[in-house]
Design a protein around this motif. Structure first.
Motif, PDB file in Angstrom:
ATOM      1  N   ALA A 283       0.844  -1.199   0.000  1.00  0.00           N
ATOM      2  CA  ALA A 283       0.000   0.000   0.000  1.00  0.00           C
ATOM      3  C   ALA A 283       0.873   1.241   0.000  1.00  0.00           C
ATOM      4  N   ASN A 284       0.369   2.271  -0.655  1.00  0.00           N
ATOM      5  CA  ASN A 284       0.984   3.594  -0.615  1.00  0.00           C
ATOM      6  C   ASN A 284      -0.128   4.613  -0.441  1.00  0.00           C
ATOM      7  N   TYR A 285       0.196   5.756   0.167  1.00  0.00           N
ATOM      8  CA  TYR A 285      -0.822   6.733   0.545  1.00  0.00           C
ATOM      9  C   TYR A 285      -0.552   8.081  -0.108  1.00  0.00           C
ATOM     10  N   LEU A 286      -1.621   8.713  -0.575  1.00  0.00           N
ATOM     11  CA  LEU A 286      -1.599  10.114  -0.987  1.00  0.00           C
ATOM     12  C   LEU A 286      -2.593  10.843  -0.099  1.00  0.00           C
ATOM     13  N   ILE A 287      -2.105  11.764   0.714  1.00  0.00           N
ATOM     14  CA  ILE A 287      -2.928  12.466   1.698  1.00  0.00           C
ATOM     15  C   ILE A 287      -2.821  13.962   1.424  1.00  0.00           C
ATOM     16  N   ALA A 288      -3.954  14.608   1.209  1.00  0.00           N
ATOM     17  CA  ALA A 288      -3.951  16.030   0.882  1.00  0.00           C
ATOM     18  C   ALA A 288      -5.088  16.728   1.606  1.00  0.00           C
ATOM     19  N   GLY A 289      -4.940  18.011   1.779  1.00  0.00           N
ATOM     20  CA  GLY A 289      -5.955  18.827   2.442  1.00  0.00           C
ATOM     21  C   GLY A 289      -5.356  20.146   2.853  1.00  0.00           C
ATOM     22  N   ILE A 290      -6.183  21.186   2.855  1.00  0.00           N
ATOM     23  CA  ILE A 290      -5.677  22.505   3.204  1.00  0.00           C
ATOM     24  C   ILE A 290      -5.262  22.529   4.666  1.00  0.00           C
ATOM     25  N   MET A 291      -4.472  23.526   5.018  1.00  0.00           N
ATOM     26  CA  MET A 291      -3.942  23.620   6.372  1.00  0.00           C
ATOM     27  C   MET A 291      -5.074  23.703   7.390  1.00  0.00           C
TER      28      MET A 291
ATOM     29  N   ILE B 238       2.337  13.537   1.299  1.00  0.00           N
ATOM     30  CA  ILE B 238       1.441  14.436   2.024  1.00  0.00           C
ATOM     31  C   ILE B 238       1.643  15.858   1.505  1.00  0.00           C
ATOM     32  N   THR B 239       0.551  16.543   1.192  1.00  0.00           N
ATOM     33  CA  THR B 239       0.658  17.904   0.671  1.00  0.00           C
ATOM     34  C   THR B 239      -0.634  18.665   0.918  1.00  0.00           C
TER      35      THR B 239
END
Length: 704
Positions: free
Chosen positions: A363-371, A509-510
């Motif tokens: 598994a690999n994760y891409l996690i994003a969301g504004i501050m 993460i970004t």
């Protein structure tokens, strides 16, 4: 003890990077900056709770409501007076027409404004002329009225033969004026004192009619809406969305076909209905905020989506009021337990309050969301869970000055923080080494003659094959770097594609989710995609996949700072859905992270024996059902429920037939009746387990 990285890397000054050998006596670096922000957040939360409690007071709501009526009425009357005496209304309408591109309407309102100004000028000139002529007119009127009274007096004196009657009319008028003055003297003073109250009552009435008070302060009135979203409530809510094709279908007598009537599901209600022609699910999803209001819910509590295998069907899940704003239960591994990298770790809860396992192997994760949306809560839960497996090695690159990972430093293999060029070079070195590591592990698997993947037995036998987790936080700084950005994107995509079988897990993460800061191939390749609060649907689809927003799987309605830790995620189950991350706190006065890290360090270095608690393992419903069936080819559903509750009362003690049916339907078991009674088939359960294991082996794409 630590090993220091050379001072220069590829001709660039390298940041201070330490490879920690995890000495057990090394204290956790808690730092001053790491506690300042949580302390400030605690103060803000305390003030918010005090304010919310104050707003619930009837006296406070009464005062605010009627004060707002007065203020709102004054504002409304002032605006009306100003617009009546000026061309403010005309100017506003011209701006609206200009914004909509209606030049004809702009011209009409300009003409009306000119006519209004001309009429106003004429009235003012007439008033000025009247003021000039007023003295002469008053004098003429006084002389004429006096002459009239005198003539009447003469006529009265002739008639009565009394000369004194000549002044009788004048005396009568004077006496009348005196009486008027007397009455006015009595009435004027009370009227003068009551004038402010009358004005106040007037503006209060205007404000009340306009409902100018805040919503939370308005009185609670009757409402035909029901808090339970049954079929009637859902149809009422849909009929008031303002969707023209849907309204037309309702007027023509359209009756919905309920694929699944509204039924209880977890901590909410679930329903499916077929929409009429010309009304795709996208139209309903775009009106989600209004739909939630009509169902007496917040937007986060209503999720209209379209099932992957049922086109034209609205899948609607409605949470119980307030259930998604309640605190998430404590993390299951907070005080005891171990984990297995190859089986996953508890990371979150889904919208139905069921536990979500974060898979790490393959598994690999891409996690994003504004501050402020709570990305770190999910990352911390995943890392702390991974630390409780002594085989796991963890490296963290934070391309910013962030203290979230500082408490975990004793158990990390390396931690690099900063956004200078040297920190970017260090991240590039890690990416290059990962590319080589992936190739080496692939060759080792081929040498061993296996086409599967790294197993726990293999990792225990060969330290070079132990699981690795590498975190790249604020990764947009790496991908947008002028010198290294292009190579970083190529390496990241290569490693993400080929790391699946090699026990290497990547977390990207970004806060940015645009094409420049995030390679498109990354979002297509990773197995787990998590979108916290996102500003637009383009960013939402860049994370979750093309068309997700259109189908209702959108994080654009989440609010940073309010829905902290709540995200729309794909990869945790068969379909995307809402998750709420566990929150392991590290703030002023509360430190839940350090004890977990200390346990992990003790397990790793053998300073203390491993906890006596059994290793954590996610609940496998299908395996538990198979265990209850044993060698029985079939069993009544009520007997299966009774057996599950006997074997694991904590998990299954509250289960009903609907909970069992949901698991069976998800597994493809289907209805199975004998003699008119529902049964559970052992063969179908075993087939579902085998099919699931095959899906896990195939998930993540090919290595090409």
């Amino acid at each position: 003890m630590t090993d220091t990285v050379p001072e220069r890397v590829n001709g660039h000054a390298a940041p201070e990077v330490q490879l920690l050998k995890l000495a057990p006596e090394q204290p956790a670096d808690q730092g001053e900056h790491g506690s300042e922000r949580p302390r400030r957040r605690v103060r803000i939360d305390s003030l918010r709770r005090v304010f919310v409690d104050t707003r619930q007071s009837p006296t406070y709501r009464f005062t605010v409501r009627h004060g707002a009526y007065v203020w709102g009425g004054t504002r409304i009357l002032t605006r009306r007076t100003w617009e009546a005496r000026t061309t403010a209304l005309h100017a506003r309408m011209m701006r609206i027409a200009e914004a909509s591109g209606n030049e004809e309407m702009v011209t009409k309102w300009e003409q009306r404004a000119y006519a209004y100004r001309f009429a106003r000028h004429k009235r003012r000139m007439d008033l000025l002329q009247m003021a000039i002529n007023a003295p002469r007119a008053i004098a003429s009127a006084a002389v004429g009225f006096g002459g009239l009274l005198l003539m009447l007096g003469i006529m009265l004196a002739v008639y009565n033969h009394d000369v004194r009657d000549v002044l009788a009319p004048t005396h009568a008028v004077i006496e009348f004026v005196g009486w008027v003055a007397f009455i006015a003297g009595i009435v004027w003073e009370p009227f003068l004192y009551s004038m402010p109250l009358l004005v106040l009552a007037g503006v209060w009435t205007v404000g009340r009619n306009a409902r100018s008070a805040p919503t939370w302060a308005l009185p609670v009135e009757g409402d035909e809406r029901d808090v339970v979203p049954d079929e009637n409530a859902i149809m009422r809510a849909l009929g008031k969305l303002g969707i023209a094709p849907l309204n037309a279908a309702l007027k023509e007598g359209w009756k919905p076909r309920w694929v699944q009537p509204s039924t209880r599901s977890g901590n909410g209600w679930h329903a499916q209905l077929q929409l009429p022609e010309g009304v795709p699910v996208e139209m309903i999803a775009d009106k989600k905020q209004i739909l939630a209001h009509n169902l007496m819910r917040k937007p986060i509590e209503v999720w209209p989506t379209e099932p992957r295998d049922q086109a034209g069907v609205l899948d609607l899940w409605v949470a119980d009021p307030g259930v998604l704003t309640k605190p998430v239960p404590p993390w299951p591994l907070l005080t005891e337990g171990t984990t297995d990298y190859f089986r996953g770790v508890p990371a979150a809860l889904n919208a139905r309050s069921e536990q979500v396992i974060g898979r790490l192997m393959a598994a690999n994760y891409l996690i994003a969301g504004i501050m402020g949306s709570g990305k770190s809560s999910l990352v911390i839960a995943l890392l702390l869970g991974a630390m409780l497996d002594p085989l796991v090695e963890i490296d963290v690159h934070v391309l910013a000055y962030n203290s979230d990972y500082d408490p975990m430093r004793p158990r990390l293999r390396s931690l690099v923080k900063g956004d200078d060029d040297g920190h970017v070079v260090a991240a590039m070195d890690t990416l290059r080494s990962l590319a080589s590591e992936v190739s080496r592990r692939g060759q080792e698997l081929e040498r061993l003659g296996t086409d599967t993947k790294v197993t726990r037995e293999m990792a225990e036998r060969d330290p070079s094959m132990r699981p690795r987790i590498v975190v790249f936080d604020e990764v947009h700084e790496l991908f947008t770097h002028k010198e290294h950005g292009k190579e970083a994107k190529e390496l990241a995509l290569k490693v993400t594609k080929k790391a699946r079988k090699t026990a290497i897990t990547l977390l990207w993460i970004t806060p940015d989710a645009d094409a420049a800061s995030l390679p498109r191939g990354i979002s297509k390749t990773v197995s787990h995609r998590v979108a916290f609060a996102i500003n637009d649907h383009q960013g939402n689809d860049a994370i979750l996949g093309t068309g997700m927003h259109k189908n209702g799987y959108s994080a654009t309605t989440l609010v940073a700072g309010e829905d902290v830790g709540t995200a729309m995620a794909a990869g945790f189950g068969k379909t995307p859905g809402l998750i709420r991350s566990y929150f392991v706190r590290k703030e002023a006065g509360v430190d839940e992270v350090t004890p977990v890290v200390e346990r992990a360090v003790a397990m790793r270095d053998g300073v203390a024996p491993a906890p006596a608690a059994p290793a954590f393992a996610p609940v496998d419903h299908l395996a538990d059902i198979a265990a209850v069936l044993g060698h029985e080819p079939k069993m009544l559903t009520q007997d299966v429920l009774r057996g599950l509750a006997d074997n694991n009362p904590t998990e299954y003690g509250s289960w009903s037939f609907r909970d069992l049916k949901r698991v069976l339907d998800d597994a493809g078991h289907g209805e199975y009746k004998t003699g008119g009674k529902m049964h559970v088939s052992l063969d179908r359960i075993l087939d579902a387990i085998a099919a699931r294991d095959d899906d896990l082996d195939d998930e993540g794409g090919t290595e090409d």
